[in-house]
Design an enzyme around this catalytic site. Sequence first.
Site, PDB file in Angstrom:
ATOM      1  N   HIS A  12      -7.400  15.848  82.446  1.00  0.00           N
ATOM      2  CA  HIS A  12      -8.854  16.081  82.417  1.00  0.00           C
ATOM      3  C   HIS A  12      -9.613  14.802  82.771  1.00  0.00           C
ATOM      4  O   HIS A  12     -10.584  14.824  83.512  1.00  0.00           O
ATOM      5  CB  HIS A  12      -9.294  16.561  81.036  1.00  0.00           C
ATOM      6  N   ASP A  69      -9.856   4.045  77.708  1.00  0.00           N
ATOM      7  CA  ASP A  69      -9.577   4.425  76.327  1.00  0.00           C
ATOM      8  C   ASP A  69     -10.889   4.938  75.762  1.00  0.00           C
ATOM      9  O   ASP A  69     -11.939   4.302  75.914  1.00  0.00           O
ATOM     10  CB  ASP A  69      -9.018   3.288  75.479  1.00  0.00           C
ATOM     11  N   GLY A 149     -10.756  18.307  74.828  1.00  0.00           N
ATOM     12  CA  GLY A 149     -10.869  17.608  73.546  1.00  0.00           C
ATOM     13  C   GLY A 149     -11.972  18.157  72.653  1.00  0.00           C
ATOM     14  O   GLY A 149     -12.010  19.360  72.344  1.00  0.00           O
ATOM     15  N   TYR A 150     -12.873  17.284  72.239  1.00  0.00           N
ATOM     16  CA  TYR A 150     -13.920  17.643  71.278  1.00  0.00           C
ATOM     17  C   TYR A 150     -15.175  18.212  71.951  1.00  0.00           C
ATOM     18  O   TYR A 150     -16.190  18.416  71.284  1.00  0.00           O
ATOM     19  CB  TYR A 150     -14.295  16.415  70.441  1.00  0.00           C
ATOM     20  N   LYS A 171     -21.912  17.346  82.838  1.00  0.00           N
ATOM     21  CA  LYS A 171     -21.262  16.417  81.901  1.00  0.00           C
ATOM     22  C   LYS A 171     -21.032  15.088  82.612  1.00  0.00           C
ATOM     23  O   LYS A 171     -21.235  14.014  82.044  1.00  0.00           O
ATOM     24  CB  LYS A 171     -19.924  16.985  81.393  1.00  0.00           C
ATOM     25  N   HIS A 176     -20.073   9.449  78.467  1.00  0.00           N
ATOM     26  CA  HIS A 176     -19.579   8.099  78.212  1.00  0.00           C
ATOM     27  C   HIS A 176     -18.707   7.617  79.372  1.00  0.00           C
ATOM     28  O   HIS A 176     -18.821   6.498  79.847  1.00  0.00           O
ATOM     29  CB  HIS A 176     -18.780   8.097  76.894  1.00  0.00           C
TER      30      HIS A 176
HETATM   31  P1  ITT Z   1      -4.341   8.492  78.136  1.00  0.00           P
HETATM   32  O1  ITT Z   1      -4.190   7.475  77.032  1.00  0.00           O
HETATM   33  O2  ITT Z   1      -3.054   8.827  78.812  1.00  0.00           O
HETATM   34  O3  ITT Z   1      -5.445   8.137  79.102  1.00  0.00           O
HETATM   35  P2  ITT Z   1      -5.313  10.214  75.992  1.00  0.00           P
HETATM   36  O4  ITT Z   1      -5.877  11.603  75.951  1.00  0.00           O
HETATM   37  O5  ITT Z   1      -4.223   9.867  75.012  1.00  0.00           O
HETATM   38  O6  ITT Z   1      -4.814   9.909  77.496  1.00  0.00           O
HETATM   39  P3  ITT Z   1      -7.061   8.315  74.689  1.00  0.00           P
HETATM   40  O7  ITT Z   1      -5.975   7.629  73.933  1.00  0.00           O
HETATM   41  O8  ITT Z   1      -8.127   7.475  75.345  1.00  0.00           O
HETATM   42  O9  ITT Z   1      -6.491   9.194  75.886  1.00  0.00           O
HETATM   43  O10 ITT Z   1      -7.728   9.372  73.724  1.00  0.00           O
HETATM   44  C1  ITT Z   1      -8.874  10.012  74.130  1.00  0.00           C
HETATM   45  C2  ITT Z   1      -9.123  11.223  73.237  1.00  0.00           C
HETATM   46  O11 ITT Z   1     -10.506  11.225  72.854  1.00  0.00           O
HETATM   47  C3  ITT Z   1      -8.919  12.497  74.016  1.00  0.00           C
HETATM   48  O12 ITT Z   1      -7.582  12.962  73.918  1.00  0.00           O
HETATM   49  C4  ITT Z   1      -9.935  13.429  73.363  1.00  0.00           C
HETATM   50  O13 ITT Z   1      -9.422  13.915  72.152  1.00  0.00           O
HETATM   51  C5  ITT Z   1     -11.076  12.479  73.041  1.00  0.00           C
HETATM   52  N1  ITT Z   1     -12.018  12.400  74.169  1.00  0.00           N
HETATM   53  C6  ITT Z   1     -12.236  11.331  74.993  1.00  0.00           C
HETATM   54  N2  ITT Z   1     -13.130  11.621  75.943  1.00  0.00           N
HETATM   55  C7  ITT Z   1     -13.495  12.912  75.724  1.00  0.00           C
HETATM   56  C8  ITT Z   1     -14.374  13.791  76.381  1.00  0.00           C
HETATM   57  O14 ITT Z   1     -15.013  13.440  77.478  1.00  0.00           O
HETATM   58  N3  ITT Z   1     -14.512  15.016  75.879  1.00  0.00           N
HETATM   59  C9  ITT Z   1     -13.844  15.405  74.778  1.00  0.00           C
HETATM   60  N4  ITT Z   1     -12.979  14.641  74.108  1.00  0.00           N
HETATM   61  C10 ITT Z   1     -12.797  13.396  74.583  1.00  0.00           C
END
Ligand code: ITT
Length: 191
Positions: A12, A69, A149-150, A171, A176
Amino acid sequence: MRTLVFATNNKHKLEEVQALIGNKFQLKTLEEIGCTDDIPETGDTFQDNASQKSRYIWDRFQIDCFSDDSGLEVKALNGEPGVYSARYSGSRDPEENLQLVMSKMKDVSDRSASFKCVISIVLDGKEHLFEGSVEGEITNTRSGSAGFGYDPIFKPQGYDVSFAEMPAEEKNRISHRARAVEKLVGFLNQQ
Ligand code: ITT
């Protein structure tokens, strides 16, 4: 065209960032460079984790790369889930993580929250950091099915819909990640 590796296993994020970057830069995935490693993410901050991911790829492959991140910070939960957003419930299942935030926020009146994103890029071995955030609130009920995600429980300030109810382009105008990527692209254009 400059080629950059985007060090993520989250498809995503890849889709969002590819749409934001357009065709100015060619993004390569970890798969395309043959990296199947479980890249460590042991930091206490988004910045530490972003640095850890991009430096890991640079150290192993000596390829220009960046990582994102990111996560959700909920004020009434003292900033949780924060850096643990991807595994808040102990599982990497986004549904379980979302449900946990919803249950902890049941009956809480201050619903303020924000999404944060830190991008670390390593070019020729030198690191540069970019941040983006979006303020909003945690909704009482989930709505929408777009995004990830959220997104179904986050309503950005000034909007009546959740991120998951918005078309991807909308979006991608205010998120962010969009804000951090905008800074990244501005920087890359000056190189
Ligand atoms: P990588 O580390 O491989 O990039 P990850 O999903 O583990 O993938 P992160 O450790 O940065 O990435 O965790 C980000 C989490 O935060 C993600 O899995 C979602 O649960 C949440 N998140 C981040 N950006 C978001 C968004 O735009 N919309 C909804 N949830 C988001």
